[in-house]
Design a protein around this motif. Structure first.
Motif, PDB file in Angstrom:
ATOM      1  N   TYR A 185      31.668  -5.105   7.033  1.00 42.74           N
ATOM      2  CA  TYR A 185      32.471  -4.622   6.241  1.00 42.74           C
ATOM      3  C   TYR A 185      33.693  -4.984   5.829  1.00 42.74           C
ATOM      4  N   ASN A 186      34.313  -5.115   4.519  1.00 37.19           N
ATOM      5  CA  ASN A 186      35.491  -5.229   4.253  1.00 37.19           C
ATOM      6  C   ASN A 186      36.604  -4.211   4.433  1.00 37.19           C
ATOM      7  N   TYR A 187      37.513  -4.377   5.115  1.00 37.77           N
ATOM      8  CA  TYR A 187      38.440  -3.478   5.259  1.00 37.77           C
ATOM      9  C   TYR A 187      39.572  -3.690   3.979  1.00 37.77           C
ATOM     10  N   LEU A 188      39.617  -2.764   3.154  1.00 44.12           N
ATOM     11  CA  LEU A 188      40.753  -3.068   2.222  1.00 44.12           C
ATOM     12  C   LEU A 188      42.133  -2.395   2.619  1.00 44.12           C
ATOM     13  N   TYR A 189      42.990  -2.492   1.983  1.00 47.06           N
ATOM     14  CA  TYR A 189      44.447  -2.183   2.117  1.00 47.06           C
ATOM     15  C   TYR A 189      44.540  -0.813   2.945  1.00 47.06           C
ATOM     16  N   LEU A 190      44.031   0.258   2.523  1.00 50.23           N
ATOM     17  CA  LEU A 190      44.295   1.443   3.267  1.00 50.23           C
ATOM     18  C   LEU A 190      43.511   1.443   4.606  1.00 50.23           C
ATOM     19  N   ALA A 191      42.467   0.766   4.713  1.00 48.11           N
ATOM     20  CA  ALA A 191      41.839   0.959   6.178  1.00 48.11           C
ATOM     21  C   ALA A 191      42.653  -0.008   7.107  1.00 48.11           C
ATOM     22  N   GLN A 192      43.127  -1.407   6.431  1.00 50.45           N
ATOM     23  CA  GLN A 192      44.061  -2.126   7.206  1.00 50.45           C
ATOM     24  C   GLN A 192      45.109  -1.566   7.850  1.00 50.45           C
ATOM     25  N   ARG A 193      45.858  -0.678   6.927  1.00 52.12           N
ATOM     26  CA  ARG A 193      47.079  -0.042   7.204  1.00 52.12           C
ATOM     27  C   ARG A 193      46.701   0.938   8.616  1.00 52.12           C
ATOM     28  N   SER A 194      45.497   1.604   8.273  1.00 54.36           N
ATOM     29  CA  SER A 194      45.467   2.519   9.501  1.00 54.36           C
ATOM     30  C   SER A 194      44.905   1.695  10.776  1.00 54.36           C
ATOM     31  N   LEU A 195      44.204   0.701  10.685  1.00 59.25           N
ATOM     32  CA  LEU A 195      43.621   0.127  11.757  1.00 59.25           C
ATOM     33  C   LEU A 195      45.087  -0.549  12.295  1.00 59.25           C
ATOM     34  N   LEU A 196      45.818  -1.208  11.669  1.00 60.19           N
ATOM     35  CA  LEU A 196      47.164  -1.837  12.160  1.00 60.19           C
ATOM     36  C   LEU A 196      47.827  -0.741  12.967  1.00 60.19           C
ATOM     37  N   LYS A 197      48.010   0.471  12.498  1.00 63.45           N
ATOM     38  CA  LYS A 197      48.687   1.481  13.008  1.00 63.45           C
ATOM     39  C   LYS A 197      47.843   1.853  14.531  1.00 63.45           C
ATOM     40  N   ILE A 198      46.876   1.988  14.395  1.00 64.69           N
ATOM     41  CA  ILE A 198      46.033   2.142  15.732  1.00 64.69           C
ATOM     42  C   ILE A 198      46.348   1.114  16.579  1.00 64.69           C
ATOM     43  N   GLN A 199      46.502  -0.054  16.245  1.00 68.10           N
ATOM     44  CA  GLN A 199      46.504  -1.294  16.954  1.00 68.10           C
ATOM     45  C   GLN A 199      47.731  -1.288  17.839  1.00 68.10           C
ATOM     46  N   THR A 200      48.558  -1.017  16.995  1.00 60.59           N
ATOM     47  CA  THR A 200      50.086  -0.744  17.312  1.00 60.59           C
ATOM     48  C   THR A 200      50.283   0.039  18.567  1.00 60.59           C
ATOM     49  N   ILE A 218      47.757   8.034  12.463  1.00 57.81           N
ATOM     50  CA  ILE A 218      46.863   6.625  11.869  1.00 57.81           C
ATOM     51  C   ILE A 218      46.672   6.840  10.351  1.00 57.81           C
ATOM     52  N   ALA A 219      47.247   7.864   9.801  1.00 54.27           N
ATOM     53  CA  ALA A 219      47.306   7.686   8.394  1.00 54.27           C
ATOM     54  C   ALA A 219      47.831   6.702   7.767  1.00 54.27           C
ATOM     55  N   PRO A 220      47.154   5.928   6.652  1.00 56.39           N
ATOM     56  CA  PRO A 220      47.883   4.724   6.143  1.00 56.39           C
ATOM     57  C   PRO A 220      49.327   4.962   5.408  1.00 56.39           C
ATOM     58  N   GLY A 222      43.572  11.159   2.337  1.00 55.96           N
ATOM     59  CA  GLY A 222      44.019  11.855   3.787  1.00 55.96           C
ATOM     60  C   GLY A 222      45.521  11.949   4.190  1.00 55.96           C
ATOM     61  N   VAL A 223      46.391  11.541   3.225  1.00 61.39           N
ATOM     62  CA  VAL A 223      47.721  11.219   3.514  1.00 61.39           C
ATOM     63  C   VAL A 223      48.297  12.845   3.982  1.00 61.39           C
ATOM     64  N   PRO A 224      48.639  12.957   5.049  1.00 66.05           N
ATOM     65  CA  PRO A 224      49.078  14.290   5.817  1.00 66.05           C
ATOM     66  C   PRO A 224      50.124  15.141   5.229  1.00 66.05           C
ATOM     67  N   TYR A 225      50.875  14.391   4.446  1.00 71.01           N
ATOM     68  CA  TYR A 225      52.087  15.282   3.535  1.00 71.01           C
ATOM     69  C   TYR A 225      52.091  14.801   2.254  1.00 71.01           C
ATOM     70  N   ARG A 226      52.262  15.768   1.215  1.00 74.68           N
ATOM     71  CA  ARG A 226      52.553  15.560   0.150  1.00 74.68           C
ATOM     72  C   ARG A 226      53.774  16.245  -0.819  1.00 74.68           C
ATOM     73  N   VAL A 227      54.223  15.725  -1.587  1.00 78.41           N
ATOM     74  CA  VAL A 227      55.769  16.436  -2.348  1.00 78.41           C
ATOM     75  C   VAL A 227      55.163  16.551  -3.416  1.00 78.41           C
ATOM     76  N   ASN A 228      55.164  17.743  -3.894  1.00 77.49           N
ATOM     77  CA  ASN A 228      54.836  17.784  -5.511  1.00 77.49           C
ATOM     78  C   ASN A 228      56.296  17.968  -6.301  1.00 77.49           C
ATOM     79  N   ILE A 229      56.338  17.197  -7.323  1.00 76.18           N
ATOM     80  CA  ILE A 229      57.418  17.473  -8.036  1.00 76.18           C
ATOM     81  C   ILE A 229      57.094  17.916  -9.410  1.00 76.18           C
ATOM     82  N   GLY A 230      57.492  19.008  -9.723  1.00 77.50           N
ATOM     83  CA  GLY A 230      57.075  19.792 -10.839  1.00 77.50           C
ATOM     84  C   GLY A 230      57.816  20.752 -11.389  1.00 77.50           C
TER      85      GLY A 230
END
Length: 574
Positions: A40-55, A468-470, A523-531
């Motif tokens: 598999y290719n790990y694209l940007y989001l996967a790589q961010r998550s995987l790096l967080k796990i590795q950290t 571990i979320a991106p 899957g971003v854990p928090y979202r801010v809606n500005i409306g």
RNA sequence: CGGGGCGUGGCUCAGCCUGGUUAGAGCGCCUGGUUCGGGACCAGGAGGCCGGUGGUUCAAAUCCACUCGCCCCGACCA
């Protein structure tokens, strides 16, 4: 990060090839793309998550004094030949040749390489203990890659190795790892269990696997809520369900009964009107070329690993029909342990104390009743039985649960396997050459991500743990073309960045529905809606997992988000 | 390795059985416009040598053979 500038190729529909949830969502969420079977290719989001796990892994490994190395994935064949694993691993080891025809292989783990480093440099007990680790790509030519990132041919693994002078030292290194692993998986926000595991062909004594319950898994774990007992099904022990009816009384002698065409346990039980628990099941197995008979209660299953431990064999298979006939004089369906000579019979411990049961007669279409293990044949008792649904905990009789799980980590005491095969010795206090005792400890980095997805998702997508979320939070202005909304979003974005929050700013000029769906999907854990509430000076803070929404004044939004994130993140060890 | 399934625009799929105009749909993509609180609407547009090779045929996405790839079940799996 500005979403409009990022490569996050989300998919509205599930790709046809994805079966398990984590595979579907990682694909749909634009985390990964497949390059080949199990690759598999790990694209940007996967790589961010995987790096967080590795950290997280790095921080906790460093905290127990482990030292990070980086070793080659490409190994000369001799390295693996020396330990014997070049042959043992068979086709699972990727093999290749260099331009001169010299054999090489791609590392599946790094016991050999670590041992080579150690034996060249570790000379004295004074240098021990050592814990060395690395985070590396590993290769395994899996017979059947599957389930997205769960079973692949190339993956990232944290593997560490401990070197101690004596078993007591190994106990300490092992325990350090156990604690570190718990901290790592806690920080990754996973629900997991540490279970007793089978040590496998690797040799070694004690071993624990860290498992996450999910239907996508391939292992089974037996656990007890009340006592905390937990073990891999391969190794688990239990109290069987008691026999459905008591055994007939009396000191009876085996007696043939005609059972025409009754072969399976079910057929025989129905024909004789007795429960399967009153029957004996006899299996003929050929282990390393030698025949064995395994005898179990009719309703029980043979555990392959337990049979292997009982016989000490390398591999075994069921006997072929001709072999059964030749050895016992009957076909499968009428086999039994009585009157056998020259074949080792192993009886499951659940039959100890039973009497007057029914077994095959070693004569087609006949069974024997009144067979008592230990009296009518020599019974050598071993635990051979696989734990089944309905069994209870050995000591307390408390109910047991069997769950499908995926293995995310494994720690085990290697012992002297590599020290002996590869000659790793140091001088002890008395100046005597002593083999070093080793431990080996792995974590599947991608599997941690997969487990997070499997554990936390709903119809709208994944809802990863904050750690571990991106990204930690996504800002979603309902309408970017609205200058007021955009200005507020811009400002909040800057404030969050200043607070070192991992913020994603959805500045795309899309309808709100699309943006909400995308945010939920990745899957971003928090979202801010500005409306529209901005007119009252408020924005909405939405928690992905619970959908809980609170309104906060714009001016306090950044601080509120920071606080919410902090509250969910367990601290690192020091 | 045994069993099953699938390869047709980026994605999901129809067409194939029963060969025959220019290979379709939805989604996505591009342009313009209208929209804007849970995958909007209108108009216009781009994009496919139907996995590959060989064969049968006047004619092949469609039939045959071989082959490659992917998925699932089993076997296997520190």
């Amino acid at each position: 990060m500005l979403w409009s500038r990022l490569f996050i190729p989300t998919l509205r529909e599930n790709p046809a090839e994805a079966e398990v949830v984590s595979h579907q969502l990682l694909l749909r969420g634009g985390y990964i793309r497949q390059l080949g079977a199990g690759i598999y290719n790990y694209l940007y989001l996967a790589q961010r998550s995987l790096l967080k796990i590795q950290t997280i892994v790095r921080e906790e490994m460093d905290a127990i004094g482990a030292q990070e190395f980086y070793l080659p994935g490409l190994n000369p064949a001799e390295v693996w030949q020396e330990s014997g694993r070049y042959d043992v691993m068979g086709d699972n080891l990727f093999r290749l040749k260099d331009r001169y025809g010299r054999p090489l292989c791609l590392g599946m783990t790094h016991e050999e390489v670590m041992t080579i480093i150690a034996r060249g440099e570790l000379r004295s007990y004074k240098q021990l203990p050592q814990i060395w680790y690395q985070i590396q790509t590993k290769f395994r030519d899996e017979p059947r890659p599957k389930s997205g990132l769960l079973r692949v041919r190339q993956f990232i693994m944290k593997d560490s190795y401990s070197f101690d002078l004596a078993p007591e030292g190994l106990d300490v290194s092992y325990e350090k790892h156990r604690v570190a692993y718990c901290r790592i998986f806690d920080r990754c926000g996973l629900d997991y269990v540490a279970v007793e595991a089978h040590s496998g062909a690797m040799g070694g004594s004690q071993s624990q696997e860290f498992m996450v319950a999910t239907n996508a898994g391939e292992d089974y774990v037996v656990s007890c809520k009340q006592t905390g007992y937990a073990a891999n099904l391969e190794k688990a022990v239990s109290r069987p369900v008691p026999p459905a009816v008591p055994d007939p009384d009396g000191d009876l002698k085996p007696e043939e009964i005609h059972t025409p065409n009754q072969k399976t346990i079910e057929e025989v039980a129905a024909f004789l009107k007795i429960p399967a628990t009153s029957l004996m099941k006899s299996l003929v197995l050929i282990a390393d070329g030698t025949p064995y008979i395994a005898v179990l209660r009719g309703d029980h299953q043979l555990s392959e690993t337990k049979f292997q431990s009982a016989t000490g064999c390398q591999e075994f298979r069921p006997a072929h029909p001709e072999e059964m006939r030749q050895l016992l004089g009957a076909d499968a369906g009428s086999l039994g342990p009585v009157g056998i000579n020259g074949i080792r019979i192993i009886t499951d411990a659940a039959l100890e104390g039973r009497k007057n049961m029914v077994s095959g007669a070693n004569k087609d279409d006949y069974h024997l009743k009144n067979v008592t293990p230990g009296k009518d044949y020599t019974a050598e008792y071993h635990d051979l039985r696989q734990v089944a649904e309905g069994d209870t905990e050995v000591n307390t009789g408390a109910p047991l649960e069997i769950r499908k799980t995926v293995e995310i980590g494994h720690i085990f005491k290697l012992g002297y396997k590599y020290s002996h095969s590869m000659g790793l010795n140091v001088l002890d206090h008395n100046g005597v050459e002593t083999p070093v005792i080793m431990g080996s400890y792995g974590i599947g980095i991608e599997r941690v991500l997969c487990a997070g997805v499997e554990l936390f998702s709903d119809d709208n997508g994944m809802s990863l743990p904050v750690s571990i979320a991106p990204f930690e939070v996504v800002i979603t202005p309902v309408k970017i073309a609205d200058a007021g909304l955009k200005a507020a979003a811009d400002k909040l974005y800057e404030e969050l960045k200043a607070l070192s929050v991992d913020v994603l700013y959805d500045d795309r000029d899309l309808s709100p529905g699309v943006k909400f769906k995308d945010a939920d999907l990745i899957g971003v854990p928090y979202r801010v809606n500005i409306g529209k509430k901005l007119a009252d000076g408020k924005v909405e803070l939405v928690e992905r997992r619970t959908k809980k929404t609170v309104e906060v004044p714009v001016a306090e939004a950044a601080a509120a988000i920071k606080a919410a994130i902090e509250a969910t993140l367990p601290k690192a060890a020091h």
